[in-house]
Design a protein around this motif. Sequence first.
Motif, mmCIF file in Angstrom:
data_model
loop_
_atom_site.group_PDB
_atom_site.id
_atom_site.type_symbol
_atom_site.label_atom_id
_atom_site.label_comp_id
_atom_site.label_asym_id
_atom_site.label_seq_id
_atom_site.Cartn_x
_atom_site.Cartn_y
_atom_site.Cartn_z
ATOM 1 N N UNK A 10 0.832 -1.199 0.000
ATOM 2 C CA UNK A 10 0.000 0.000 0.000
ATOM 3 C C UNK A 10 0.873 1.257 0.000
ATOM 4 N N UNK A 11 1.935 1.212 0.812
ATOM 5 C CA UNK A 11 2.828 2.360 0.907
ATOM 6 C C UNK A 11 3.481 2.643 -0.441
ATOM 7 N N UNK A 12 3.951 1.595 -1.091
ATOM 8 C CA UNK A 12 4.657 1.777 -2.361
ATOM 9 C C UNK A 12 3.731 2.333 -3.440
ATOM 10 N N UNK A 13 2.449 1.979 -3.358
ATOM 11 C CA UNK A 13 1.533 2.399 -4.418
ATOM 12 C C UNK A 13 0.785 3.693 -4.098
ATOM 13 N N UNK A 14 0.874 4.139 -2.849
ATOM 14 C CA UNK A 14 0.107 5.323 -2.415
ATOM 15 C C UNK A 14 0.332 6.553 -3.295
ATOM 16 N N UNK A 15 1.598 6.909 -3.596
ATOM 17 C CA UNK A 15 1.790 8.113 -4.415
ATOM 18 C C UNK A 15 1.104 8.006 -5.775
ATOM 19 N N UNK A 16 1.125 6.814 -6.350
ATOM 20 C CA UNK A 16 0.494 6.620 -7.657
ATOM 21 C C UNK A 16 -1.023 6.736 -7.554
ATOM 22 N N UNK A 17 -1.573 6.168 -6.479
ATOM 23 C CA UNK A 17 -3.022 6.253 -6.298
ATOM 24 C C UNK A 17 -3.424 7.708 -6.074
ATOM 25 N N UNK A 18 -2.612 8.423 -5.290
ATOM 26 C CA UNK A 18 -2.905 9.845 -5.063
ATOM 27 C C UNK A 18 -2.893 10.601 -6.376
ATOM 28 N N UNK A 19 -2.031 10.178 -7.289
ATOM 29 C CA UNK A 19 -1.937 10.859 -8.581
ATOM 30 C C UNK A 19 -3.051 10.417 -9.533
ATOM 31 N N UNK A 20 -3.924 9.526 -9.059
ATOM 32 C CA UNK A 20 -5.086 9.173 -9.864
ATOM 33 C C UNK A 20 -4.995 7.836 -10.581
ATOM 34 N N UNK A 21 -3.918 7.108 -10.340
ATOM 35 C CA UNK A 21 -3.776 5.797 -10.983
ATOM 36 C C UNK A 21 -4.756 4.798 -10.360
ATOM 37 N N UNK A 22 -5.477 4.073 -11.203
ATOM 38 C CA UNK A 22 -6.400 3.058 -10.694
ATOM 39 C C UNK A 22 -5.607 1.822 -10.274
ATOM 40 N N UNK A 23 -5.841 1.370 -9.038
ATOM 41 C CA UNK A 23 -5.177 0.153 -8.550
ATOM 42 C C UNK A 23 -6.253 -0.819 -8.074
ATOM 43 N N UNK A 24 -6.237 -2.017 -8.639
ATOM 44 C CA UNK A 24 -7.213 -3.034 -8.244
ATOM 45 C C UNK A 24 -6.463 -4.169 -7.548
ATOM 46 N N UNK A 25 -6.916 -4.528 -6.352
ATOM 47 C CA UNK A 25 -6.319 -5.666 -5.644
ATOM 48 C C UNK A 25 -7.182 -6.888 -5.937
ATOM 49 N N UNK A 26 -6.542 -7.933 -6.426
ATOM 50 C CA UNK A 26 -7.323 -9.070 -6.922
ATOM 51 C C UNK A 26 -6.692 -10.400 -6.524
ATOM 52 N N UNK A 27 -7.502 -11.414 -6.580
ATOM 53 C CA UNK A 27 -6.988 -12.781 -6.535
ATOM 54 C C UNK A 27 -7.738 -13.551 -7.612
ATOM 55 N N UNK A 28 -7.030 -13.852 -8.678
ATOM 56 C CA UNK A 28 -7.694 -14.505 -9.810
ATOM 57 C C UNK A 28 -8.200 -15.885 -9.412
ATOM 58 N N UNK A 29 -7.511 -16.569 -8.499
ATOM 59 C CA UNK A 29 -7.960 -17.913 -8.123
ATOM 60 C C UNK A 29 -9.155 -17.845 -7.168
ATOM 61 N N UNK A 30 -9.166 -16.837 -6.280
ATOM 62 C CA UNK A 30 -10.281 -16.731 -5.332
ATOM 63 C C UNK A 30 -11.450 -15.944 -5.910
ATOM 64 N N UNK A 31 -11.125 -15.059 -6.853
ATOM 65 C CA UNK A 31 -12.186 -14.257 -7.464
ATOM 66 C C UNK A 31 -12.292 -12.846 -6.923
ATOM 67 N N UNK A 32 -11.445 -12.476 -5.956
ATOM 68 C CA UNK A 32 -11.498 -11.095 -5.438
ATOM 69 C C UNK A 32 -11.134 -10.107 -6.534
ATOM 70 N N UNK A 33 -11.786 -8.970 -6.529
ATOM 71 C CA UNK A 33 -11.377 -7.865 -7.383
ATOM 72 C C UNK A 33 -11.778 -8.002 -8.846
#
Length: 361
Positions: free
Chosen positions: A203-226
């Motif tokens: 989360x920390x590493x991606x925070x600046x990018x998210x603040x800048x408007x980058x869409x970030x999706x957290x997913x698990x393709x095997x479980x189906x999250x996201x």
Amino acid sequence: MRDRFGRQARHLRTREEERELAEARRTRRQDTRAPRDRAGDAEVGFEKMRRRERVLGRTSADRAPAPNTAQLAGTIVWLGRGRARVRCGEHERPAALAPDLARVQQTAVAVGDEVVLHERPDADPLVVSVSPRRSELARVDPDDPRRARVLAANVDVVVLVLAADRARTGLVDRLLAALAGSGAELAVCVNKQDLAHDQEALQRALAPHRDAGLAVVFASAVRGDGIDELRALLRGRAAAFVGHSGVGKSTLLNRLDPRNDRATGAVRDRDGRGRHTTSASSLTVLADGTRLIDTPGVRAFGLPEGRDDASAAFPDVHDLAQGCRFRDCAHRHEPGCAVRAAAEHGALDPARYRAFLRLGS
Ligand code: GDP
Ligand code: ZN
């Protein structure tokens, strides 16, 4: 019939808009890049293509085709040498590229391109012109560093897939740089949430990018999250998934598009062989209008390339090799070799295949 004309009218309108967009992009790029820059060379190719398009248009008018010669608009969903499959409305059709286009195929035509076709009485229709692109993913031609090779056209969003258990967040900046001026935007999908061990660091590493408007999706393709969130993000747009081998691109794509059964690492592990999908479309259209563009070259777009490592320098071959029957396949004469098959079918440039073999010998 009326439907077709309606579609073409829409097509013309967007072409006009796209032309303006392309114009704006070109001026912007010329301002910031040296003339001998590689991207500059890509622009030369683009210019050539636009000129060629006009020439082709005039030629066909001069030849005055019979009044009932049907003209179709469509989207390139697969490309081989001089050949293409084109989606026209709901249907996919095989087509041939006009010789002028085939000659400059690597810059002039790409999966995702909007094209015009002419029907022919006893042959597949002919792709005669390519509409200006609203975006393009390109990279330097490995056989000729002065030239660009267009990997995909009209991609709206590039989804960088990272695996949560070893997320290389540094790739985000790299991809942003690679996409600057391409016309496509970036989104990030952090897959394998079920394996995430340091969620906070991520989360920390991606925070600046998210603040800048980058869409970030957290997913698990095997479980189906996201997956629903990803679906909503991509709805109605043209998307391409990029990222290192093994992060879960195929699994995510299968989740989004269950009809298209891509061989995943799991399948490959189980029986030691995969399917080679050289005849499958590189562009698929989902029920909600989302278009997924998936080719080996696009999968590796913007990733680092090591010159001394065959699989890093040839990410497309590396990806294709996942479909080989034998794990230690040398891609020469082995039965069930997906790489050789791709070279034979034109999905992999034969010259590139030979270059790969030279490197290994
Ligand atoms: P690709 O090379 O990026 O296309 O990756 P694949 O889709 O082939 O996936 C590589 C491996 O990771 C396979 O064994 C998948 O089953 C596995 N995988 C994909 N998504 C997930 C996930 O969300 N969680 C876990 N634990 N494994 C996953
Ligand atoms: Zn092989």
